[in-house]
Motif scaffolding. Structure first.
Motif, PDB file in Angstrom:
ATOM      1  N   LYS A 121      28.542  24.584  87.836  1.00 44.72           N
ATOM      2  CA  LYS A 121      29.535  24.909  88.877  1.00 44.72           C
ATOM      3  C   LYS A 121      29.035  24.229  90.141  1.00 44.72           C
ATOM      4  CE  LYS A 121      31.879  28.708  86.680  1.00 44.72           C
ATOM      5  NZ  LYS A 121      31.979  30.369  86.752  1.00 44.72           N
ATOM      6  N   ALA A 122      30.169  23.663  90.935  1.00 45.52           N
ATOM      7  CA  ALA A 122      29.902  23.177  92.353  1.00 45.52           C
ATOM      8  C   ALA A 122      29.696  24.411  93.348  1.00 45.52           C
ATOM      9  CB  ALA A 122      30.671  22.239  92.775  1.00 45.52           C
ATOM     10  N   VAL A 123      28.467  24.550  93.885  1.00 45.97           N
ATOM     11  CA  VAL A 123      28.331  25.723  94.709  1.00 45.97           C
ATOM     12  C   VAL A 123      28.572  25.162  96.289  1.00 45.97           C
ATOM     13  CG1 VAL A 123      26.673  26.932  92.961  1.00 45.97           C
ATOM     14  CG2 VAL A 123      25.694  25.275  94.719  1.00 45.97           C
ATOM     15  N   ALA A 124      28.420  23.811  96.382  1.00 47.34           N
ATOM     16  CA  ALA A 124      28.483  23.263  97.728  1.00 47.34           C
ATOM     17  C   ALA A 124      29.029  21.764  97.478  1.00 47.34           C
ATOM     18  CB  ALA A 124      27.297  23.345  98.516  1.00 47.34           C
ATOM     19  N   SER A 125      29.765  21.348  98.383  1.00 47.81           N
ATOM     20  CA  SER A 125      30.003  20.100  98.463  1.00 47.81           C
ATOM     21  C   SER A 125      30.652  19.496  99.694  1.00 47.81           C
ATOM     22  CB  SER A 125      31.286  19.363  97.328  1.00 47.81           C
ATOM     23  OG  SER A 125      32.295  20.132  97.474  1.00 47.81           O
ATOM     24  N   LEU A 126      30.409  18.051  99.998  1.00 51.50           N
ATOM     25  CA  LEU A 126      31.020  17.371 100.955  1.00 51.50           C
ATOM     26  C   LEU A 126      31.772  16.249 100.652  1.00 51.50           C
ATOM     27  CD1 LEU A 126      31.307  16.550 104.085  1.00 51.50           C
ATOM     28  CD2 LEU A 126      29.169  15.444 104.255  1.00 51.50           C
ATOM     29  N   TYR A 139      34.330  16.629 113.103  1.00 48.58           N
ATOM     30  CA  TYR A 139      32.929  16.649 113.113  1.00 48.58           C
ATOM     31  C   TYR A 139      32.619  18.011 112.612  1.00 48.58           C
ATOM     32  CZ  TYR A 139      32.383  18.878 117.813  1.00 48.58           C
ATOM     33  OH  TYR A 139      32.172  19.541 118.637  1.00 48.58           O
ATOM     34  N   MET A 140      33.170  19.120 113.248  1.00 52.25           N
ATOM     35  CA  MET A 140      32.832  20.422 112.920  1.00 52.25           C
ATOM     36  C   MET A 140      32.825  20.947 111.523  1.00 52.25           C
ATOM     37  SD  MET A 140      31.119  21.894 115.294  1.00 52.25           S
ATOM     38  CE  MET A 140      31.152  23.673 114.721  1.00 52.25           C
ATOM     39  N   THR A 141      33.992  20.429 110.814  1.00 53.32           N
ATOM     40  CA  THR A 141      34.204  20.638 109.349  1.00 53.32           C
ATOM     41  C   THR A 141      32.962  19.979 108.584  1.00 53.32           C
ATOM     42  OG1 THR A 141      36.526  20.646 109.524  1.00 53.32           O
ATOM     43  CG2 THR A 141      35.698  20.433 107.653  1.00 53.32           C
ATOM     44  N   VAL A 142      32.655  18.766 108.935  1.00 50.40           N
ATOM     45  CA  VAL A 142      31.635  18.223 108.374  1.00 50.40           C
ATOM     46  C   VAL A 142      30.185  19.039 108.401  1.00 50.40           C
ATOM     47  CG1 VAL A 142      30.098  16.074 108.106  1.00 50.40           C
ATOM     48  CG2 VAL A 142      32.690  15.935 108.413  1.00 50.40           C
ATOM     49  N   TYR A 143      29.996  19.248 109.686  1.00 50.86           N
ATOM     50  CA  TYR A 143      28.851  20.130 109.927  1.00 50.86           C
ATOM     51  C   TYR A 143      28.594  21.241 109.313  1.00 50.86           C
ATOM     52  CZ  TYR A 143      25.690  22.815 112.855  1.00 50.86           C
ATOM     53  OH  TYR A 143      24.620  23.600 113.392  1.00 50.86           O
ATOM     54  N   LYS A 144      29.894  22.159 109.076  1.00 53.58           N
ATOM     55  CA  LYS A 144      29.823  23.357 108.388  1.00 53.58           C
ATOM     56  C   LYS A 144      29.511  23.126 107.054  1.00 53.58           C
ATOM     57  CE  LYS A 144      33.034  25.877 111.458  1.00 53.58           C
ATOM     58  NZ  LYS A 144      34.273  26.229 111.794  1.00 53.58           N
ATOM     59  N   SER A 145      30.135  21.944 106.535  1.00 57.04           N
ATOM     60  CA  SER A 145      29.803  21.681 104.891  1.00 57.04           C
ATOM     61  C   SER A 145      28.377  21.163 104.643  1.00 57.04           C
ATOM     62  CB  SER A 145      30.743  20.465 104.462  1.00 57.04           C
ATOM     63  OG  SER A 145      32.224  20.710 104.479  1.00 57.04           O
ATOM     64  N   LEU A 146      27.832  20.598 105.767  1.00 59.95           N
ATOM     65  CA  LEU A 146      26.406  20.079 105.457  1.00 59.95           C
ATOM     66  C   LEU A 146      25.413  21.394 105.692  1.00 59.95           C
ATOM     67  CD1 LEU A 146      26.053  16.871 107.770  1.00 59.95           C
ATOM     68  CD2 LEU A 146      25.970  17.038 105.428  1.00 59.95           C
ATOM     69  N   LYS A 147      25.836  22.642 106.331  1.00 64.01           N
ATOM     70  CA  LYS A 147      25.022  23.625 106.428  1.00 64.01           C
ATOM     71  C   LYS A 147      25.074  24.348 104.999  1.00 64.01           C
ATOM     72  CE  LYS A 147      24.519  26.501 109.979  1.00 64.01           C
ATOM     73  NZ  LYS A 147      24.935  27.450 111.330  1.00 64.01           N
TER      74      LYS A 147
END
Length: 200
Positions: A121-126, A139-147
């Motif tokens: 299962k995908a536990v994290a993705s961007l 950019y904040m959405t991308v930043y949170k996804s990267l974290k």
């Protein structure tokens, strides 16, 4: 895509192996004895010998290639990305064929991007829906996804000394020594040609 599409049939257990150098675009060309099961390569978490897969995604060629890589140190799961210089095909590395297929399937499902898979299962993705290379989010959405991606990497045992997605992005670039993987197979920089994984 089926499990048979990403198998590495072996004529012998002595194989050409891509070894990462942390935080370097250069890789090392190693020859190692690997585990063989039913005539095909079997990844080993204990020996840090994992499977690397490249899937062509632009011209519907159906090209899929797989090789053996050392240095990612994943303890479980898989990661996949569509940021893979210069062809930007799908590239994935994982501890089992099932995990790799799950990662490839998820990255296709989000129209390109980065994904961490654990237990199928995908536990994290961007998501990177702009050509599989860029986000259309703020950019904040991308930043949170990267974290969250980084937390996912910790979960599957990825070391924090280097960025595995960055390492993955350059394992497909054949103009950099010593071994790389294209959608047509394992590529040796020294001879500037594709070579077999198995050393006969």
């Amino acid at each position: 895509m089926a499990l048979t599409d990403i198998q590495i049939p072996l004529a012998s257990a002595l194989c050409n192996v891509i070894e990462l150098i942390p935080n370097s675009l250069v890789t090392l060309h190693r020859e190692e004895q690997v585990e063989v099961q039913n005539g095909a390569f079997q990844p080993s978490v204990e020996r840090d010998l994992l499977k690397l897969v490249v899937v062509e995604r632009h011209h519907a060629t159906g090209n899929v290639a797989a090789a053996i890589v050392k240095g990612f140190q994943l303890k479980r799961g898989a990661i996949a990305s569509t940021v893979a210089h210069d062809s930007h095909n799908i590239v994935a590395v994982g501890t089992s064929d099932q995990e790799i297929l799950a990662a490839i399937g998820h990255v296709k499902g989000i129209n390109g991007g980065l994904v961490v898979v654990d237990e199928g299962k995908a536990v994290a993705s961007l998501a990177l829906p702009v050509a599989g290379l860029m986000s259309n989010r703020d950019y904040m959405t991308v930043y949170k996804s990267l974290k969250i991606l980084n937390e996912g990497l910790k979960r599957i045992g990825s070391p924090q000394a280097f960025n595995p997605f960055l390492a993955l992005a350059f394992l497909t670039l054949p103009v950099i020594p010593e071994l790389k993987l294209t959608d047509k197979g394992l590529f040796e920089f020294a001879s500037f040609s594709h070579i077999d994984v198995s050393i006969k």
